[in-house]
Design an enzyme around this catalytic site. Structure first.
Site, PDB file in Angstrom:
ATOM      1  N   ALA A 188     -58.678  21.019  -6.185  1.00 27.77           N
ATOM      2  CA  ALA A 188     -57.699  22.100  -7.287  1.00 27.77           C
ATOM      3  C   ALA A 188     -56.304  21.939  -6.818  1.00 27.77           C
ATOM      4  O   ALA A 188     -55.965  22.436  -5.709  1.00 27.77           O
ATOM      5  CB  ALA A 188     -58.092  23.679  -6.763  1.00 27.77           C
ATOM      6  N   GLU A 210     -38.839  27.793  -8.867  1.00 30.06           N
ATOM      7  CA  GLU A 210     -39.314  26.702  -8.183  1.00 30.06           C
ATOM      8  C   GLU A 210     -39.042  25.576  -9.121  1.00 30.06           C
ATOM      9  O   GLU A 210     -38.383  24.380  -8.604  1.00 30.06           O
ATOM     10  CB  GLU A 210     -40.748  26.697  -8.056  1.00 30.06           C
ATOM     11  CG  GLU A 210     -41.267  25.591  -7.438  1.00 30.06           C
ATOM     12  CD  GLU A 210     -42.730  25.437  -7.019  1.00 30.06           C
ATOM     13  OE1 GLU A 210     -43.618  24.550  -7.101  1.00 30.06           O
ATOM     14  OE2 GLU A 210     -43.232  26.854  -6.697  1.00 30.06           O
ATOM     15  N   ARG A 211     -39.482  25.574 -10.324  1.00 28.53           N
ATOM     16  CA  ARG A 211     -38.945  24.397 -11.302  1.00 28.53           C
ATOM     17  C   ARG A 211     -37.536  23.941 -11.630  1.00 28.53           C
ATOM     18  O   ARG A 211     -37.278  22.895 -11.555  1.00 28.53           O
ATOM     19  CB  ARG A 211     -39.953  24.740 -12.696  1.00 28.53           C
ATOM     20  CG  ARG A 211     -41.495  24.408 -12.083  1.00 28.53           C
ATOM     21  CD  ARG A 211     -42.315  24.994 -13.446  1.00 28.53           C
ATOM     22  NE  ARG A 211     -43.655  24.981 -13.120  1.00 28.53           N
ATOM     23  CZ  ARG A 211     -44.839  25.372 -13.568  1.00 28.53           C
ATOM     24  NH1 ARG A 211     -44.487  25.888 -14.814  1.00 28.53           N
ATOM     25  NH2 ARG A 211     -46.075  25.229 -13.175  1.00 28.53           N
ATOM     26  N   GLN A 243     -32.921  -1.709  -9.638  1.00 24.68           N
ATOM     27  CA  GLN A 243     -32.718  -2.986 -10.212  1.00 24.68           C
ATOM     28  C   GLN A 243     -31.277  -3.734 -10.147  1.00 24.68           C
ATOM     29  O   GLN A 243     -31.299  -4.820  -9.849  1.00 24.68           O
ATOM     30  CB  GLN A 243     -33.255  -3.026 -11.839  1.00 24.68           C
ATOM     31  CG  GLN A 243     -33.403  -4.302 -12.483  1.00 24.68           C
ATOM     32  CD  GLN A 243     -34.755  -4.994 -11.977  1.00 24.68           C
ATOM     33  OE1 GLN A 243     -35.422  -4.448 -11.193  1.00 24.68           O
ATOM     34  NE2 GLN A 243     -34.704  -6.259 -12.181  1.00 24.68           N
ATOM     35  N   GLY A 257     -32.336  -7.651  -4.791  1.00 25.78           N
ATOM     36  CA  GLY A 257     -33.217  -7.582  -3.686  1.00 25.78           C
ATOM     37  C   GLY A 257     -32.876  -6.602  -2.637  1.00 25.78           C
ATOM     38  O   GLY A 257     -33.719  -5.988  -1.869  1.00 25.78           O
TER      39      GLY A 257
END
Length: 387
Positions: free
Chosen positions: A135, A246-247, A340, A344
């Site tokens: 849950a 919270e959001r 990107q 590297g």
């Protein structure tokens, strides 16, 4: 107040001073330890005590409750300050913006006096235990339950993915108090020294390795009646009450991280040379930066508009869900493009863009998965209720 004065929010000089204080603390106390904390899997308790002494914990908690006495804008600056510098290990956000608000809003005078001052100082670390193996976003499906006992309750069950789980001293635990009623949830304040409480593994996550995340087990954990937060059976309403804040907080952190990714990327492409010229001279680089900048600009407008609504008491849960959905998806796009552009080196842990890129992925799951956000928004459009 250069950066704050442009945001059309009620920032004062004290907020600028606080923002500068956070920046110094992050640079001196947090960033130098971030990689070490990731390697050991948790943040040193000493860092919590220092954060409390510097007002970074529970910044909007009142002086009467033992806090620094700030407002929600101080909490916003704390969230942004850590996110903007790429700090992800310390679980200050969980502690300050998810745990303490429940106690402030629903706690008794005695509960507040016992826990809040020490949470503001960092002496007590807080966690909230809702999610279970079966849950997650579906709170009604939880199986952890509490049964009546003389003078209190016995809690039995299991929780998982609990941030601050390994280091917490206090856990706000959601448990069913009537298994026949799917809405009968009660919140309990559980001292982690209580007999029958056990911590499971410090879970190995994809990212944010410095923030401990645990399984928790409850085997006949006795909690007295005065450890019930609010009234028995009110837990579901209490949990719903805090979701908009919270959001919004998740959206605020996502925006600040996106701004950091953009800044780091601009700095990098101007220094990195390819084919004898700066990477920034390539049209593809400038096009990518343009896309990132546009996303960040739109995100800032969205976040600050939600903030204005929240401060005015007008932020609707559905709009907070929209903000959480859009800002976390935007962060994913910006972080990916930024990595990107680093090539590297962007995949190396020594570059902060790599850690931010990995950490960004969880934001689409935290606070209710983005699929749940879409369902909430969609239902509001076709008259099937709201969450």
């Amino acid at each position: 107040m250069d950066s704050l004065s442009k945001r059309n929010l009620p920032f004062q000089e004290e907020h600028q001073i606080y923002q500068d204080q956070i920046g110094r603390f992050v640079l001196e106390e947090l960033l130098p330890n971030e990689v070490r904390w990731e390697d050991q899997g948790y943040v040193d308790r000493d860092a919590w005590l220092k954060a409390g002494a510097n007002g970074l914990l529970c910044p909007s908690m009142s002086n009467e409750d033992g806090g620094p006495g700030g407002d929600f804008l101080h909490a916003v600056l704390m969230i942004e300050g850590l996110a903007r510098h790429g700090v992800s290990g310390p679980g200050f956000f969980i502690h300050s913006e998810m745990v303490t608000p429940y106690i402030i809003k629903f706690g008794t005078v005695e509960q507040k006096a016992r826990w809040l001052p020490k949470m503001a100082s960092g002496e007590v670390i807080g966690a909230v235990a809702m999610t279970e193996p079966g849950a997650g976003s579906d709170l009604r499906g939880m199986r952890t339950h509490a049964t009546r006992a003389e003078g209190g309750w016995l809690i039995n069950g299991q929780k998982v993915f609990i941030s601050n789980g390994q280091t917490s001293d206090l856990v706000v635990v959601a448990a069913k108090t009537d298994l026949a009623d799917k809405n009968s949830i009660t919140l309990f304040l559980v001292d982690t020294t209580t007999k029958g409480f056990q911590r499971g593994r410090n879970l190995e996550k994809v990212g944010i390795h410095g923030q401990d995340t645990s399984e928790l087990f409850f085997e006949n954990v006795f909690v007295p009646d005065d450890s019930v937060l609010g009234q028995p059976g009110d837990g579901f309403k209490q949990l719903m009450h805090g979701l908009a804040r919270e959001r919004l907080s998740i959206a605020i952190g996502s925006q600040a991280r996106a701004e950091a990714a953009l800044k780091w990327t601009i700095d990098y492409v101007q220094q990195r040379e390819i084919f004898g010229a700066p990477l920034s001279d390539m049209q593809n680089t400038r096009f990518t930066l343009a896309e990132m900048q546009t996303d960040v600009e739109v995100g800032r407008a969205f976040v600050d508009d939600m903030l204005r609504q929240y401060l005015d008491g007008k932020l609707e849960p559905t709009r907070a869900s929209m903000g959480k959905l859009w800002l976390t998806e935007m962060l994913g796009r910006v972080a990916d493009k930024g990595l990107q552009m680093h090539g590297g080196w962007g995949y190396m842990r020594e570059f902060p863009i790599s850690r931010l890129w990995v950490a960004a992925r969880i934001e689409r799951i935290l606070g209710g998965s983005n699929e749940v956000m879409k369902e909430i928004i969609g239902r509001s459009l076709v008259g099937r209720g709201k969450a």
